[in-house]
Design a protein around this motif. Structure first.
Motif, PDB file in Angstrom:
ATOM      1  N   GLN A 255      55.952  41.351  41.371  1.00 38.28           N
ATOM      2  CA  GLN A 255      55.467  41.315  39.996  1.00 38.28           C
ATOM      3  C   GLN A 255      54.878  39.952  39.630  1.00 38.28           C
ATOM      4  N   MET A 256      55.541  38.876  40.051  1.00 37.78           N
ATOM      5  CA  MET A 256      55.184  37.551  39.553  1.00 37.78           C
ATOM      6  C   MET A 256      54.180  36.798  40.422  1.00 37.78           C
ATOM      7  N   THR A 257      53.994  37.221  41.668  1.00 39.64           N
ATOM      8  CA  THR A 257      53.006  36.534  42.508  1.00 39.64           C
ATOM      9  C   THR A 257      51.819  37.417  42.833  1.00 39.64           C
ATOM     10  N   GLN A 258      52.068  38.648  43.216  1.00 42.93           N
ATOM     11  CA  GLN A 258      50.962  39.538  43.587  1.00 42.93           C
ATOM     12  C   GLN A 258      50.287  40.150  42.360  1.00 42.93           C
ATOM     13  N   ALA A 259      51.088  40.767  41.487  1.00 42.48           N
ATOM     14  CA  ALA A 259      50.513  41.518  40.377  1.00 42.48           C
ATOM     15  C   ALA A 259      49.766  40.620  39.399  1.00 42.48           C
ATOM     16  N   ARG A 260      50.327  39.475  39.080  1.00 43.78           N
ATOM     17  CA  ARG A 260      49.683  38.629  38.081  1.00 43.78           C
ATOM     18  C   ARG A 260      48.682  37.648  38.702  1.00 43.78           C
ATOM     19  N   GLY A 261      48.523  37.711  40.005  1.00 46.85           N
ATOM     20  CA  GLY A 261      47.594  36.818  40.685  1.00 46.85           C
ATOM     21  C   GLY A 261      46.455  37.562  41.360  1.00 46.85           C
ATOM     22  N   ASP A 262      46.589  37.774  42.660  1.00 50.15           N
ATOM     23  CA  ASP A 262      45.488  38.348  43.429  1.00 50.15           C
ATOM     24  C   ASP A 262      45.176  39.790  43.058  1.00 50.15           C
ATOM     25  N   TRP A 263      46.202  40.585  42.689  1.00 55.80           N
ATOM     26  CA  TRP A 263      45.901  41.962  42.316  1.00 55.80           C
ATOM     27  C   TRP A 263      45.146  42.026  40.999  1.00 55.80           C
ATOM     28  N   ALA A 264      45.503  41.163  40.067  1.00 58.01           N
ATOM     29  CA  ALA A 264      44.754  41.111  38.811  1.00 58.01           C
ATOM     30  C   ALA A 264      43.307  40.690  39.068  1.00 58.01           C
ATOM     31  N   LEU A 265      43.132  39.697  39.928  1.00 57.93           N
ATOM     32  CA  LEU A 265      41.776  39.272  40.272  1.00 57.93           C
ATOM     33  C   LEU A 265      41.014  40.385  40.972  1.00 57.93           C
ATOM     34  N   LEU A 266      41.681  41.110  41.863  1.00 64.94           N
ATOM     35  CA  LEU A 266      41.015  42.189  42.593  1.00 64.94           C
ATOM     36  C   LEU A 266      40.426  43.216  41.642  1.00 64.94           C
ATOM     37  N   ALA A 267      41.191  43.621  40.643  1.00 63.64           N
ATOM     38  CA  ALA A 267      40.698  44.605  39.684  1.00 63.64           C
ATOM     39  C   ALA A 267      39.462  44.088  38.946  1.00 63.64           C
ATOM     40  N   GLN A 268      39.493  42.818  38.557  1.00 65.38           N
ATOM     41  CA  GLN A 268      38.354  42.238  37.849  1.00 65.38           C
ATOM     42  C   GLN A 268      37.151  42.065  38.773  1.00 65.38           C
ATOM     43  N   ALA A 269      37.400  41.718  40.025  1.00 58.96           N
ATOM     44  CA  ALA A 269      36.295  41.488  40.957  1.00 58.96           C
ATOM     45  C   ALA A 269      35.608  42.794  41.355  1.00 58.96           C
ATOM     46  N   ILE A 270      36.370  43.883  41.449  1.00 58.08           N
ATOM     47  CA  ILE A 270      35.749  45.171  41.770  1.00 58.08           C
ATOM     48  C   ILE A 270      34.720  45.543  40.714  1.00 58.08           C
ATOM     49  N   VAL A 271      35.108  45.371  39.459  1.00 56.71           N
ATOM     50  CA  VAL A 271      34.181  45.679  38.358  1.00 56.71           C
ATOM     51  C   VAL A 271      32.954  44.767  38.433  1.00 56.71           C
ATOM     52  N   ALA A 272      33.172  43.497  38.732  1.00 57.95           N
ATOM     53  CA  ALA A 272      32.058  42.556  38.812  1.00 57.95           C
ATOM     54  C   ALA A 272      31.120  42.895  39.962  1.00 57.95           C
ATOM     55  N   TRP A 273      31.660  43.323  41.104  1.00 61.22           N
ATOM     56  CA  TRP A 273      30.803  43.718  42.227  1.00 61.22           C
ATOM     57  C   TRP A 273      30.021  44.982  41.892  1.00 61.22           C
TER      58      TRP A 273
END
Length: 230
Positions: free
Chosen positions: A71-89
């Motif tokens: 929850q505190m390292t994956q979800a609020r870090g790289d997974w959150a970025l992944l969701a935003q980056a998919i939309v940006a791509w």
């Protein structure tokens, strides 16, 4: 009176049937840690995170710590970025992609982890090029950004045009499965113990994904110093 001559019976070669059967052992605790032949050999003393994974099977508190890590390292870090980056791509938002790429490069905990992310990103980029899946414009934009695995992974998910939730589920379960497989070999854990841990992590993945999707730029963070030290 003739003396009796006793001839010693010659035994034939030992076979699996003739050997005594050894008692069975607990395969979850008896396996020896694998030997690493390169210069970065694992220490004989288990690092705290490996000990935590081993104890998680019998200690709910240790398993809770692993769930907190998700929850505190994956979800609020790289997974959150992944969701935003998919939309940006998907929208080919060059400014947004560049911003996210620089965030990834700046938030790796150590130089070694950043090099690892860069190498994995380049490898995934090569895979996309070999498949011919990504567009030339997307690959050209990728080559202009700081390379990283999260950004390359987001590009790959944007190519298959999967819904964000499904892409996140795929990424999250892959992380959980890889973590458990590494623990089974390195701690070591038995297969049954690894399956129990993976089942528990998988049950909590939807909550972690929802948390990742709710995070904005201000709340996104990557801070896990103890993992970096280990």
């Amino acid at each position: 009176m003739k003396a009796r001559h006793h001839t010693k019976k010659r035994s034939g070669p030992e076979t699996a049937r003739s050997r005594p059967i050894k008692s069975t052992v607990d395969t979850e605790t008896a396996a020896a840690p694998p030997r690493n032949q390169d210069s970065h050999a694992e220490p004989l003393v288990l690092p705290p995170w490996q000990a935590a994974v081993r104890n998680a099977v019998r200690d709910p508190e240790e398993l809770a710590r692993l769930l907190d890590q998700m929850q505190m390292t994956q979800a609020r870090g790289d997974w959150a970025l992944l969701a935003q980056a998919i939309v940006a791509w998907q929208s080919m938002d060059e400014a947004r992609l560049t911003e996210l790429a620089h965030w990834v490069s700046a938030t790796r905990e150590t130089a070694e982890l950043r090099l690892q992310s860069e190498q994995m990103g380049r490898s995934l980029d090569d895979w996309l090029r070999n498949l011919g899946a990504a567009s030339d414009s997307a690959l050209a934009l990728w080559s202009q950004m700081p390379p990283s695995y999260p950004m390359a992974q987001a590009l790959a998910y944007s190519v298959v045009d999967a819904p964000i939730e499904q892409a996140m589920q795929s990424c999250a379960f892959g992380w959980a499965e890889n973590m458990v497989q590494a623990a089974v070999k390195a701690v070591p854990l038995g297969q049954n113990a690894g399956q129990r841990i993976l089942q528990t992590l998988a049950q909590q993945l939807p909550l972690a994904i929802d948390h990742a999707l709710s995070i904005d730029d201000a709340s996104r963070q990557a801070f896990s110093p103890m993992l970096a030290i280990l």
